[in-house]
Design a protein around this motif. Sequence first.
Motif, PDB file in Angstrom:
ATOM      1  N   MET A   1      32.436  55.313  26.790  1.00  0.00           N
ATOM      2  CA  MET A   1      33.655  55.503  27.571  1.00  0.00           C
ATOM      3  C   MET A   1      34.160  56.932  27.357  1.00  0.00           C
ATOM      4  O   MET A   1      34.121  57.442  26.242  1.00  0.00           O
ATOM      5  N   SER A   2      34.629  57.552  28.446  1.00  0.00           N
ATOM      6  CA  SER A   2      35.168  58.899  28.322  1.00  0.00           C
ATOM      7  C   SER A   2      36.087  59.226  29.488  1.00  0.00           C
ATOM      8  O   SER A   2      35.880  58.748  30.597  1.00  0.00           O
ATOM      9  N   GLY A   3      37.067  60.036  29.207  1.00  0.00           N
ATOM     10  CA  GLY A   3      37.940  60.559  30.243  1.00  0.00           C
ATOM     11  C   GLY A   3      37.453  61.905  30.726  1.00  0.00           C
ATOM     12  O   GLY A   3      38.063  62.528  31.594  1.00  0.00           O
ATOM     13  N   HIS A   4      36.354  62.377  30.147  1.00  0.00           N
ATOM     14  CA  HIS A   4      35.805  63.693  30.480  1.00  0.00           C
ATOM     15  C   HIS A   4      34.333  63.554  30.843  1.00  0.00           C
ATOM     16  O   HIS A   4      33.466  63.843  30.026  1.00  0.00           O
ATOM     17  N   PRO A   5      34.031  63.093  32.067  1.00  0.00           N
ATOM     18  CA  PRO A   5      32.632  62.948  32.456  1.00  0.00           C
ATOM     19  C   PRO A   5      31.930  64.299  32.504  1.00  0.00           C
ATOM     20  O   PRO A   5      32.570  65.333  32.620  1.00  0.00           O
ATOM     21  N   GLY A   6      30.625  64.250  32.411  1.00  0.00           N
ATOM     22  CA  GLY A   6      29.844  65.479  32.414  1.00  0.00           C
ATOM     23  C   GLY A   6      29.476  65.857  30.993  1.00  0.00           C
ATOM     24  O   GLY A   6      29.629  65.073  30.072  1.00  0.00           O
ATOM     25  N   GLY A   7      28.961  67.048  30.813  1.00  0.00           N
ATOM     26  CA  GLY A   7      28.617  67.635  29.528  1.00  0.00           C
ATOM     27  C   GLY A   7      28.301  66.683  28.386  1.00  0.00           C
ATOM     28  O   GLY A   7      27.250  66.079  28.340  1.00  0.00           O
ATOM     29  N   LEU A   8      29.241  66.568  27.461  1.00  0.00           N
ATOM     30  CA  LEU A   8      29.069  65.756  26.258  1.00  0.00           C
ATOM     31  C   LEU A   8      28.749  64.309  26.599  1.00  0.00           C
ATOM     32  O   LEU A   8      27.906  63.679  25.966  1.00  0.00           O
ATOM     33  N   PHE A   9      29.398  63.782  27.601  1.00  0.00           N
ATOM     34  CA  PHE A   9      29.208  62.375  27.990  1.00  0.00           C
ATOM     35  C   PHE A   9      27.756  62.133  28.402  1.00  0.00           C
ATOM     36  O   PHE A   9      27.119  61.180  27.958  1.00  0.00           O
ATOM     37  N   GLU A  10      27.216  63.013  29.238  1.00  0.00           N
ATOM     38  CA  GLU A  10      25.830  62.870  29.687  1.00  0.00           C
ATOM     39  C   GLU A  10      24.852  63.041  28.530  1.00  0.00           C
ATOM     40  O   GLU A  10      23.870  62.312  28.420  1.00  0.00           O
ATOM     41  N   VAL A  11      25.120  64.003  27.666  1.00  0.00           N
ATOM     42  CA  VAL A  11      24.268  64.223  26.492  1.00  0.00           C
ATOM     43  C   VAL A  11      24.289  62.979  25.599  1.00  0.00           C
ATOM     44  O   VAL A  11      23.247  62.541  25.111  1.00  0.00           O
ATOM     45  N   ALA A  12      25.464  62.408  25.414  1.00  0.00           N
ATOM     46  CA  ALA A  12      25.595  61.212  24.574  1.00  0.00           C
ATOM     47  C   ALA A  12      24.797  60.050  25.149  1.00  0.00           C
ATOM     48  O   ALA A  12      24.117  59.328  24.408  1.00  0.00           O
ATOM     49  N   GLN A  13      24.871  59.861  26.456  1.00  0.00           N
ATOM     50  CA  GLN A  13      24.111  58.789  27.105  1.00  0.00           C
ATOM     51  C   GLN A  13      22.618  58.974  26.865  1.00  0.00           C
ATOM     52  O   GLN A  13      21.917  58.037  26.472  1.00  0.00           O
ATOM     53  N   GLN A  14      22.132  60.179  27.097  1.00  0.00           N
ATOM     54  CA  GLN A  14      20.712  60.466  26.926  1.00  0.00           C
ATOM     55  C   GLN A  14      20.287  60.310  25.467  1.00  0.00           C
ATOM     56  O   GLN A  14      19.245  59.727  25.171  1.00  0.00           O
ATOM     57  N   LEU A  15      21.100  60.828  24.554  1.00  0.00           N
ATOM     58  CA  LEU A  15      20.793  60.745  23.130  1.00  0.00           C
ATOM     59  C   LEU A  15      20.716  59.292  22.674  1.00  0.00           C
ATOM     60  O   LEU A  15      19.770  58.888  21.995  1.00  0.00           O
ATOM     61  N   ALA A  16      21.708  58.500  23.054  1.00  0.00           N
ATOM     62  CA  ALA A  16      21.743  57.096  22.643  1.00  0.00           C
ATOM     63  C   ALA A  16      20.493  56.365  23.133  1.00  0.00           C
ATOM     64  O   ALA A  16      19.861  55.613  22.379  1.00  0.00           O
ATOM     65  N   LYS A  17      20.121  56.603  24.364  1.00  0.00           N
ATOM     66  CA  LYS A  17      18.928  55.943  24.914  1.00  0.00           C
ATOM     67  C   LYS A  17      17.660  56.443  24.230  1.00  0.00           C
ATOM     68  O   LYS A  17      16.764  55.661  23.914  1.00  0.00           O
ATOM     69  N   MET A  18      17.576  57.753  23.969  1.00  0.00           N
ATOM     70  CA  MET A  18      16.411  58.306  23.262  1.00  0.00           C
ATOM     71  C   MET A  18      16.289  57.725  21.855  1.00  0.00           C
ATOM     72  O   MET A  18      15.187  57.544  21.352  1.00  0.00           O
ATOM     73  N   GLU A  19      17.422  57.436  21.242  1.00  0.00           N
ATOM     74  CA  GLU A  19      17.433  56.886  19.884  1.00  0.00           C
ATOM     75  C   GLU A  19      17.206  55.373  19.878  1.00  0.00           C
ATOM     76  O   GLU A  19      17.268  54.730  18.834  1.00  0.00           O
TER      77      GLU A  19
END
Length: 125
Positions: free
Chosen positions: A80-98
């Motif tokens: 969940m985030s109020g700031h889509p883009g940047g960090l949010f997208e990286v977090a999604q990708q990182l979590a899935k990669m992990e």
Amino acid sequence: MNTKKLIIIDDEEGLLSLISELACEIGYKVKTYTNALDFVKEKNLKADLIILDMMMPDMDGIEVIMYLKKIACTSKIILMSGHPGGLFEVAQQLAKMEGLDVIENLIKPFRMAELKKRLESLYLS
């Protein structure tokens, strides 16, 4: 049916309270944290679902994701985030990669009715 457990990590107390109340109405057993450091300090955390805010003071969502990987978390995760883009997208990708089970991304503000439908479907699955 077993009661499902939900952990919510968000520093916005009002939103935390709303989501918690909604989840309790559905039947979840809810544990909330306004500080991710408090979450990490706890031991034996087991949950069917974790709702994680990505932008928090002291410890951000990326650090929580790395912690969840370290403890071999098998919970379903909603980011969940109020700031889509940047960090949010990286977090999604990182979590899935992990290998974490990220099932959804919520952009604040979101409709509580939509979250309720999603929580209900997850509770019944």
